[in-house]
Design a protein around this motif. Structure first.
Motif: not given
Length: 606
Positions: A144-145, A147, A173, A175, A218, A225
């Motif tokens: 995971e990324s 934000h 992504q 968030h 994203d 995503s």
């Protein structure tokens, strides 16, 4: 948005067959594309992926968050359904599964959460070394990324997180949304007035309490995503990674090798023709909880009685294939001018109604929805339904102990604007708006099975979840759901400030309290319960029991299929016990960990 595949290099059948593969992956879905991306990071390994569905990059019904659910029932869906469920009045339920590159990660509602530490530690305690919370957390983070939301959004919408528990550079992504439905601002205060606190670290090992949901979206593009865009598209140009779509695998080729059956390749159908392709190292099945057991049975791995009835020769006897099916039990927009404006706003700025997902979440233990005496009665009933020792059943019962259950999210509630219930059809009215409170049982005692009915791979498997039935205590599930329905109807919806926007209950139709007894709710739940589409366990890790007939499994802790060589399963079907969470994030972690184990074995020459 238009359909397109410009970023996907399309492989011909001839080119795919001409390649010499080290690894073949069956299923280009949530976990399969994770494994493909990680294995192909090593340029010395050649990886092939066979996916039965098409490419769907750029499809609006998949990409646009606010259109979640529109791809269900389309050509991107296998359109499975259960056999008639005796304890649901003989109803059959739809079981959507992704028939598209990206699998079900392309169809789900983008919820991103994790279960409690206890849930994953239970897998480890069954004897599956390396599958506890501490073991899995690095793989959650690797996928995971996250934000960080802006401070004003954090304050207004109660966006809390533990920064140390989240990945910052993974492919998926995630968030917090920038916009929320009008009811969300009331959610946390309503829960606090019920004595339920906001969980400020809901991804850190406990999901208990109320929180605002994260989504796999994203924020740069405002689009979903999922495994296609996260794991495949960025790596599609690798010369050692080949993808063949619209290729339906029908059988694993198993041949004798030093007294054991070894996976040598697969057979598949494409454009009406049948083909075979080989793998020099391993075949990895990532076809999901429905089709992974189906493929094993079609290949001769499973219960001899089931295989013989289907006319299939038995190669590996394992009565656990297709068993141990567990699923979350759930009970449960049209103004064209507004829809057009919403689409224009999304296309121009990635903002507006089409970015909004269901985000008002709460997980509660049974002690919040029933009295001590009622909980004790449930414990007593379950204790009498375990005719043979099964360590998984023992853990399920342990979760009901007051000392354990107080920290587990056993029921999930989601509140969202709009009518979610397929059994309620309101008359069109510009003056009325609807909202839905969903309740989802997290640790069901109902357990079913998925098996083939014939040796024809084109036939859909028989899916029998045995909702509210079965010898394992499924009737207790219905009893618990009655308590949960009452909590939603009489507590959540009647507590301010949320109660201030609710005029009345329309489904089930509101009547006098004297008429809404247990039989009222039992009848309504029987008529309206659906699945939350979170099936697991049909190729479960066997742990201490191995292939044992009671409480045993299909794969070992390294996801290798018992009784075979060079064959693994890597997807949600390996989960031995259901978890208190939506499955998406956990399936990505399983894919990451599975790939790491495969690469480790390759390095060691195993």
């Amino acid at each position: 948005m238009a359909s397109g595949s410009s970023r996907i290099p399309l492989t011909s059948t001839a080119d795919f067959l001409a390649c010499k593969f080290d690894y073949l992956i069956v299923g280009g879905g949530t976990a399969g594309l994770v494994v493909a991306a990680r294995l192909s990071e090593n340029p010395a390994l050649t990886v092939g992926v066979l996916e039965a569905g098409p490419v769907a990059v750029g499809i609006e019904a998949i990409d646009v968050p606010g259109l979640y659910g529109q791809a269900l029932g389309t050509d991107y869906d296998w359109n499975f359904e259960t056999v008639p469920q005796r304890c649901l009045g003989g109803r059959t339920l739809a079981w959507p599964r992704g028939k598209v590159l990206g699998g079900t990660s392309a169809l789900n509602f983008m919820t991103w959460n994790r279960a409690s530490r206890d849930d994953y530690d239970a897998w480890r305690d069954l004897g599956n070394e390396g599958w506890g919370w501490d073991d899995l957390l690095p793989y959650f983070k690797k996928s995971e990324s996250f934000h960080v939301p802006d401070e004003q959004n954090q304050k207004i919408n109660s966006l809390y997180y533990d920064d140390q528990a989240l990945g910052k550079s993974g492919p998926v992504q995630i968030h917090y949304a920038s916009e929320y439905s009008a009811s969300h601002v009331l959610w946390h205060e309503t829960m606090k007035n019920l004595g339920i606190q906001t969980n400020k670290a809901h991804l850190s090992g406990s999901n208990m309490g109320a929180w605002t949901n994260l989504g796999s979206v994203d924020p740069t593009t405002g689009t979903r995503s999922y495994s296609t865009t996260a794991y495949y598209v960025p790596n599609a140009s690798r010369p050692n990674l080949l993808l063949l779509t619209e290729a339906h695998v029908t059988k694993i080729i198993l041949e004798q090798d030093d007294g054991e059956y070894a996976a040598k390749g697969v057979r598949f159908q494409r454009d009406g023709l049948s083909f075979s392709v080989s793998a020099s190292r391993e075949v990895i099945v990532s076809a999901g909880s429905v089709q992974s057991p189906q493929l094993l049975e079609l290949s001769g791995i499973g219960d001899p009685d089931i295989l013989s009835k289907a006319g299939i020769s038995v190669k590996v006897r394992n009565p656990n294939v297709g068993e141990n099916l567990q699923d979350h039990i759930n009970d449960l927009k049209e103004d064209k001018s507004k829809a057009d404006l919403a689409r224009q706003q999304f296309n121009s700025s990635h903002t507006g109604p089409l970015t909004i997902l269901p985000n008002s979440i709460c997980y509660l233990p049974f002690s919040y929805i029933m009295s001590c005496d009622e909980l004790h009665a449930v414990v007593e009933a379950i204790s009498s339904t375990n005719p043979a020792f099964d360590p998984r059943q023992s853990i399920r019962q342990r979760r009901l102990d007051p000392s354990s259950s107080a920290k587990l999210g056993q029921i999930e509630f989601i509140f969202d604007l709009g009518n979610w219930n397929p059994y309620f059809k309101p008359a069109p009215s510009p003056d009325k708006k609807y909202a839905t409170c969903l309740q989802i049982l997290q640790y069901p005692f109902s357990r079913g099975s998925i098996h083939i009915a014939s040796g024809d791979a084109s036939n859909k498997p028989m899916i029998d979840p045995q909702y509210y039935s079965g010898v394992h205590g499924g009737s207790i599930d219905l009893s618990v759901m009655i308590h949960a329905a009452r909590f939603a109807a009489y507590r959540i919806s009647q507590t301010f400030p949320l109660a201030g926007i609710i005029r009345r209950r329309v489904f089930p139709p509101q009547s006098s309290p004297d008429d809404e007894d247990e039989s009222f709710w039992r009848d309504w739940l029987t008529r309206t319960t659906i699945t939350d589409w979170h099936p697991v366990g049909t190729c479960a890790m066997g742990g201490h029991k191995g292939m044992g007939s009671v409480g045993g499994g299909v794969v070992d802790h390294k996801l290798r299929v018992y009784g075979t060589k060079r064959l693994r399963v890597v997807d949600a079907s390996v989960m031995p016990l259901q978890i208190s969470a939506h499955l998406q994030a956990t399936v990505y972690a399983i894919g990451e960990k599975g790939a790491a184990m495969i690469l480790e074995d390759a390095l060691l020459g195993n």
